[in-house]
Design a protein around this motif. Structure first.
Motif, PDB file in Angstrom:
ATOM      1  N   UNK A 334     -15.433 -17.827  29.522  1.00 17.48           N
ATOM      2  CA  UNK A 334     -15.740 -16.742  28.593  1.00 17.48           C
ATOM      3  C   UNK A 334     -16.058 -15.461  29.356  1.00 17.48           C
ATOM      4  N   UNK A 335     -16.119 -14.363  28.586  1.00 16.03           N
ATOM      5  CA  UNK A 335     -16.608 -13.072  29.078  1.00 16.03           C
ATOM      6  C   UNK A 335     -17.969 -12.833  28.432  1.00 16.03           C
ATOM      7  N   UNK A 336     -18.989 -12.575  29.242  1.00 11.61           N
ATOM      8  CA  UNK A 336     -20.307 -12.199  28.745  1.00 11.61           C
ATOM      9  C   UNK A 336     -20.395 -10.678  28.803  1.00 11.61           C
ATOM     10  N   UNK A 337     -20.406 -10.027  27.633  1.00 14.77           N
ATOM     11  CA  UNK A 337     -20.400  -8.562  27.549  1.00 14.77           C
ATOM     12  C   UNK A 337     -21.811  -8.073  27.232  1.00 14.77           C
ATOM     13  N   UNK A 338     -22.370  -7.226  28.113  1.00 13.49           N
ATOM     14  CA  UNK A 338     -23.720  -6.691  27.946  1.00 13.49           C
ATOM     15  C   UNK A 338     -23.606  -5.185  27.756  1.00 13.49           C
ATOM     16  N   UNK A 339     -23.829  -4.715  26.531  1.00 17.17           N
ATOM     17  CA  UNK A 339     -23.724  -3.283  26.235  1.00 17.17           C
ATOM     18  C   UNK A 339     -25.051  -2.589  26.555  1.00 17.17           C
TER      19      UNK A 339
END
Length: 673
Positions: A334-339
């Motif tokens: 997966x991709x862990x996206x932290x905005x």
């Protein structure tokens, strides 16, 4: 009976990373048992002869005791490459020197080994030791009896070491059933936790372990992921530049890893996306996950700190952060996206909240560091303000790729509108809207297209028209004649200097006829060149590029007698780009007066400019390039005037026209001189 290889074994810490869950759980159990026994000195480096007694009920072969013993010794306090020898039962008995049925000489054989090895370990079941020569048993310095199975926390720790995540303790207790062989077989290294649990469910189905199977099914479906069905793929996105190149390479690497052709250590595991608000950072992360065929776990620093998640104190916030990383590991690949990752701030701040933020930033660094060896998770942070991100987060092994996503250019804006209007305006000519959308972000364009679709839907569900889209775009005002003249002279300066210095072929130069109302820092025009890729360039090529960027300022000074503000003030301005190139020339590439490496390509130019020597060198370079551009503009003033007049009249001059105008003036100069 287990066969243990007799060897002088030298191990490195990398061996631990190749162990499966069962063996690592066995290692944790063995370490605990040894520390509680008379054999404890063996893991503290003391010379001696020791016995490891394996319980009768244990399936020794399945538990890989030989690997566990070797790992235990490797991780002991006597360095990382200790000398030892493990001797086990072979075909029902000990090797000839030590078996009680083989006669005397056992003591001499043991003494010979002691001259070569620091520690000697005999491994077997209790009955096996009754067959060990009496002299050898008398020489034992300590013994340990292994537990029948690892404690549940040993299994949990092993899962975290391999996958970075674990099902809850109660679930593991229920599904575990003492079957370490099952865990070892299903949770081999270089796999994902979700896939391992799926394999385990299949085995438990065959064994009719209903309760355990249902628990594991719940564990595999526990983490919600983002729906990507309406997200464009990378091939459907435009204007990504370096971000697109990095994403496509990452997708290839992930596929190679999945085929077993590339180790996880060779894959980029973290990146920082930066760009103006609405430039598409979130959409890019979604597209990356969709194109790679992996899940997306999306969160933000604001979400971690939300009062709804607790009372806003440190503990609940860190728990939310760690839950995001744990969810990502469970969902791998997966991709862990932290905005909004810049919201954490930097640890050098000194305001009243600095202690809290310092500790919170350290907690994030710990989470990111823990993911360096965890398979299947790519961590992507996003920010509008990359300078506000703690430098420690951007160092190697963390978010070490800085990917900039600019506002879309004219071609990209058309492609974005085409995507959001698919199915309702496929054949519509969108070119009349190019100038109206100048300076808009992808989010702005999505909003306009959504509004246009709504207008058409409410008006009898008809097709979308240009008027529908235009009505949803921000209000515009016409450019005055005086401003058009300034824009035309400025862009003509770029065009003439670029044509004289060569390099990438010029496509065209243009100016805008309208500007958006209440939008600052809008470009008044632009020079378009074919396939300009600033790659492995010489110092001379970099100087030429800076000179082209300063050609607009030079033309303003020579033709109009003064400079205007349009050359600076925003990240994509002429001055910003020229400064960045000059900073790289002196601070990164070693192409100036000194070879000292002050910054990297991923660093913002402003970071390098804090170094006084670099700042002085950059200013000298910019002044020199401006003087050079000024001379070129002065010598070719007629070409500047000609191109500027055509721009005011037509709004665009093609690359071939520019070449013809400049060449004609060069021929006239040869004739007259």
């Amino acid at each position: 009976m287990v066969t243990l290889v007799e060897t002088r074994h030298r191990l490195t810490a990398d061996d631990a990373e190749s162990m499966d869950v069962g063996t690592l759980a066995m290692l944790g159990m063995l370490r605990r048992d040894v520390r509680r026994s008379s054999a404890a000195p063996l893991i503290y480096g003391r010379r001696g002869v020791y016995a490891v007694v394996v319980p009768d009920a244990m399936d020794v072969q399945a538990y890989a005791v030989d690997s566990a013993v070797h790992l235990l010794l490797m991780l002991s306090r006597v360095g990382r490459v200790p000398d030892f020898k493990v001797i086990g039962v072979d075909n029902g008995g000990w090797t000839s020197e030590f078996d009680s049925r083989r006669g005397s000489g056992a003591l001499r054989a043991l003494q010979r080994l002691q001259t070569r090895f620091r520690r000697i370990i005999f491994v077997g079941k209790l009955d096996d030791f009754s067959n060990l020569h009496v002299d050898v048993r008398a020489m034992m310095d300590g013994d340990v009896t292994m537990s029948e199975r690892p404690h549940i926390e040993h299994l949990r720790g092993a899962m975290i070491s391999v996958f970075g995540a674990v099902v809850t303790s109660a679930d593991v207790v229920e599904a575990y059933r003492g079957d370490v062989e099952l865990w070892s077989a299903c949770m081999a290294q270089r796999t994902y936790l979700r896939d391992a649990l799926t394999r385990m469910i299949a085995v438990l189905d065959a064994r009719e372990h209903e309760a355990a199977r249902e628990i594991l099914k719940t564990a595999t479906a526990a983490v919600p992921t983002v729906d990507l069905s309406e997200t464009p793929t990378l091939d459907e996105m435009h204007g990504l530049g370096e971000a697109g190149e990095w994403a496509r390479q990452l997708i290839e690497d992930l596929a190679a890893y999945g085929r077993g052709e590339l180790p996880w250590s060779e894959i980029d595991r973290g990146a920082l996306l930066s760009g103006p608000p609405g430039s598409g950072k979130t959409t890019f992360a979604r597209s990356l996950a969709k194109s790679a065929g992996v899940r997306l776990i999306a969160t933000s620093v604001t979400n971690w700190m939300s009062p709804a998640k607790g009372d806003g104190s440190f503990g609940p916030c860190v728990r939310e952060m760690k839950r995001s990383f744990s969810d990502a590991a469970k969902s791998a690949p997966c991709v862990l996206f932290i905005d909004e990752i810049d919201a954490i701030g930097t640890r050098g701040e000194t305001d009243k909240n600095s202690r809290w933020m310092h500790d919170f930033c350290n907690a994030l660094l710990e989470c990111v560091d823990g993911f360096e060896q965890r398979v299947g998770v790519v961590v992507v942070g996003a920010t509008n303000y990359p300078d506000d991100v703690d430098p420690a987060l951007r160092r190697s092994g963390r978010l070490d790729r800085h990917i900039r996503i600019p506002l879309p250019d004219a071609e990209a804006r058309v492609a974005i509108m085409r995507w959001y209007l698919r199915g309702v305006a496929d054949d519509l000519d969108l070119s009349p809207l190019v100038n109206r959308t100048n300076g808009l972000s992808g989010a702005d364009l999505e909003k306009a297209c959504r509004g246009a679709r709504r207008r058409a839907r409410r008006d009898g569900n008809r097709a979308v028209t240009i008027d529908d889209i235009a009505a949803e775009l921000p209000a515009v005002r016409p450019v005055s004649a005086a401003a058009s003249r300034i824009y035309a002279v400025h862009e003509a300066g770029h065009a003439v200097v670029a044509q004289l210095l060569g390099g990438a072929e010029i496509v065209d130069v243009s100016i805008v006829r309208e500007l958006l109302v209440d939008v600052e820092a809008q470009p008044g025009g632009g020079l378009s060149r074919a396939d300009y890729q600033p790659g492995n360039l010489s110092r001379e090529q970099l100087i030429d590029e800076i000179t082209v960027l300063l050609g607009g300022i030079a033309a303003e000074e020579v033709v109009l007698g003064r400079r205007y503000t349009g050359s600076g003030g925003h990240p994509q301005s002429d001055l910003a780009r020229a400064t960045s190139i000059a900073a790289g020339l002196h601070g990164t590439h070693g192409l100036g007066r000194q070879l000292t490496l002050v910054g990297l390509l991923s660093d913002d130019a402003q970071l390098m400019l804090r170094h006084p020597d670099v700042r002085r060198a950059v200013e000298e370079t910019l002044q020199g390039c401006l003087a050079r551009a000024r001379n070129l503009v002065t010598e070719h003033r007629d070409a500047i005037d000609d191109i500027a007049e055509r721009l005011v009249e037509h709004g665009r001059v093609s690359g071939s026209e520019i070449a013809e105008i400049v060449d004609r003036q060069l021929r006239l100069r040869l004739i007259t001189h």
